[in-house]
Write an enzyme that holds these catalytic residues in place. Structure first.
Site, PDB file in Angstrom:
ATOM      1  N   CYS A   3       4.237  -1.700  -8.717  1.00 41.76           N
ATOM      2  CA  CYS A   3       2.905  -1.431  -8.183  1.00 41.76           C
ATOM      3  C   CYS A   3       2.915  -0.260  -7.198  1.00 41.76           C
ATOM      4  CB  CYS A   3       2.321  -2.715  -7.610  1.00 41.76           C
ATOM      5  SG  CYS A   3       0.542  -2.782  -7.741  1.00 41.76           S
ATOM      6  N   HIS A  14       3.450  -7.051 -11.127  1.00 42.23           N
ATOM      7  CA  HIS A  14       4.261  -7.719 -10.099  1.00 42.23           C
ATOM      8  C   HIS A  14       5.173  -8.790 -10.707  1.00 42.23           C
ATOM      9  CE1 HIS A  14       2.293  -6.251  -6.346  1.00 42.23           C
ATOM     10  NE2 HIS A  14       1.332  -5.964  -7.207  1.00 42.23           N
ATOM     11  N   ARG A  17      -3.663   5.691  -9.044  1.00 43.89           N
ATOM     12  CA  ARG A  17      -3.665   4.462  -8.232  1.00 43.89           C
ATOM     13  C   ARG A  17      -4.869   3.577  -8.541  1.00 43.89           C
ATOM     14  NH1 ARG A  17      -3.957   5.398  -2.189  1.00 43.89           N
ATOM     15  NH2 ARG A  17      -3.666   3.162  -2.202  1.00 43.89           N
ATOM     16  N   GLU A  31       7.653 -10.145  -9.478  1.00 46.26           N
ATOM     17  CA  GLU A  31       8.120 -11.086  -8.434  1.00 46.26           C
ATOM     18  C   GLU A  31       7.155 -12.260  -8.268  1.00 46.26           C
ATOM     19  OE1 GLU A  31       6.568  -8.359  -7.916  1.00 46.26           O
ATOM     20  OE2 GLU A  31       5.289  -8.487  -6.135  1.00 46.26           O
ATOM     21  N   GLU A  83       0.858  -1.185   0.000  1.00 46.42           N
ATOM     22  CA  GLU A  83       0.000   0.000   0.000  1.00 46.42           C
ATOM     23  C   GLU A  83       0.895   1.236   0.000  1.00 46.42           C
ATOM     24  OE1 GLU A  83      -3.452  -1.237  -0.923  1.00 46.42           O
ATOM     25  OE2 GLU A  83      -3.151   0.876  -0.396  1.00 46.42           O
TER      26      GLU A  83
HETATM   27  N1  GLN Z   1      -3.208  -0.164  -4.619  1.00 47.59           N
HETATM   28  C1  GLN Z   1      -1.897  -0.097  -4.117  1.00 47.59           C
HETATM   29  C2  GLN Z   1      -1.406   1.318  -3.971  1.00 47.59           C
HETATM   30  O1  GLN Z   1      -1.667   2.167  -4.779  1.00 47.59           O
HETATM   31  C3  GLN Z   1      -0.947  -0.879  -4.973  1.00 47.59           C
HETATM   32  C4  GLN Z   1      -1.322  -2.326  -5.007  1.00 47.59           C
HETATM   33  C5  GLN Z   1      -0.162  -3.244  -5.043  1.00 47.59           C
HETATM   34  O2  GLN Z   1       0.989  -2.847  -4.810  1.00 47.59           O
HETATM   35  N2  GLN Z   1      -0.427  -4.486  -5.290  1.00 47.59           N
HETATM   36  O3  GLN Z   1      -0.744   1.565  -3.015  1.00 47.59           O
END
Ligand code: GLN
Length: 200
Positions: free
Chosen positions: A85, A180, A116, A182, A54
């Site tokens: 992300c 992602h 986001r 990873e 997050e």
């Molecule tokens: N929604 C998250 C953000 O904006 C990102 C989601 C994620 O890293 N999987 O912080």
């Protein structure tokens, strides 16, 4: 010997550590992976990963741990970094209304504007085969509520698009991805990061 750091404050850090180790093995490159929890852990790193999670939470923890400034300095001095992300959100110079509303301080390393949570909610996570500039075959990309890179300028260049929107960009030795890498067995994007480290 390469020393790769993974920001380990919140989110998908262990998966990145495993991926970096696997990428080093594939490259025949000796190295170690450091879990970065405070400014001292940044010492002597050759590259750094900012994982997903997050962005609001990670930004607060970055402020609290006093790492905002040191990470900005490392990026300015050319240390390769990859943000995935939430990490991609933090690397941007500009965010959307949600970033403003939550008062999230961005690292502001890359010439881009992000929105986001643009790829569905958690249960709508999906995988697709993505054409990425510089990779010979499509990459299996996993999206989990990822950001969209709405706009990039200056030296920031898109490397991959999904639905007409940039989802991977590069600016010098900085990489940012909406997805992602990873979570794939394919380690080519982690290898891309390692390849940016100057070999002595
Ligand atoms: N929604 C998250 C953000 O904006 C990102 C989601 C994620 O890293 N999987 O912080």
């Amino acid at each position: 010997m390469i020393r790769a750091g993974v920001l380990t404050l919140q989110g998908a850090a262990p998966e990145h550590a495993l991926s970096l180790r696997a990428a080093m093995r594939e490259e025949g490159q000796e190295g170690e992976v450091v879990a970065v929890r405070g400014p001292d852990d940044l010492e002597g790193l050759d590259c750094l990963v900012l994982p997903g999670g997050e962005s609001t939470t990670i930004a607060k923890l970055l402020q609290r741990s006093g790492m905002m400034g040191p990470i900005r300095e490392m990026a300015a001095s050319g240390t390769p970094m990859m943000g995935t992300c939430a990490g991609c959100v933090l690397m941007a110079k500009q965010g959307d209304d949600e970033v403003k509303r939550t008062g999230t301080e961005l690292l502001g390393l890359m010439d881009m504007r992000v929105s986001r949570n643009r790829f569905g909610r958690q249960r709508e996570s999906f995988e697709c085969r993505l054409e990425v500039e510089g990779l010979d075959r499509a990459f299996p990309a996993v999206f989990i509520r990822g950001p969209v890179i709405e706009e990039c300028w200056g030296r920031c260049r898109p490397l991959a698009y999904f639905d007409g929107k940039a989802v991977m960009v590069r600016q010098g030795s900085l990489l940012a991805l909406s997805f992602h890498p990873e979570l794939s067995t394919d380690k080519r994007i982690h290898r891309m990061l390692l390849d940016m480290v100057p070999r002595t």
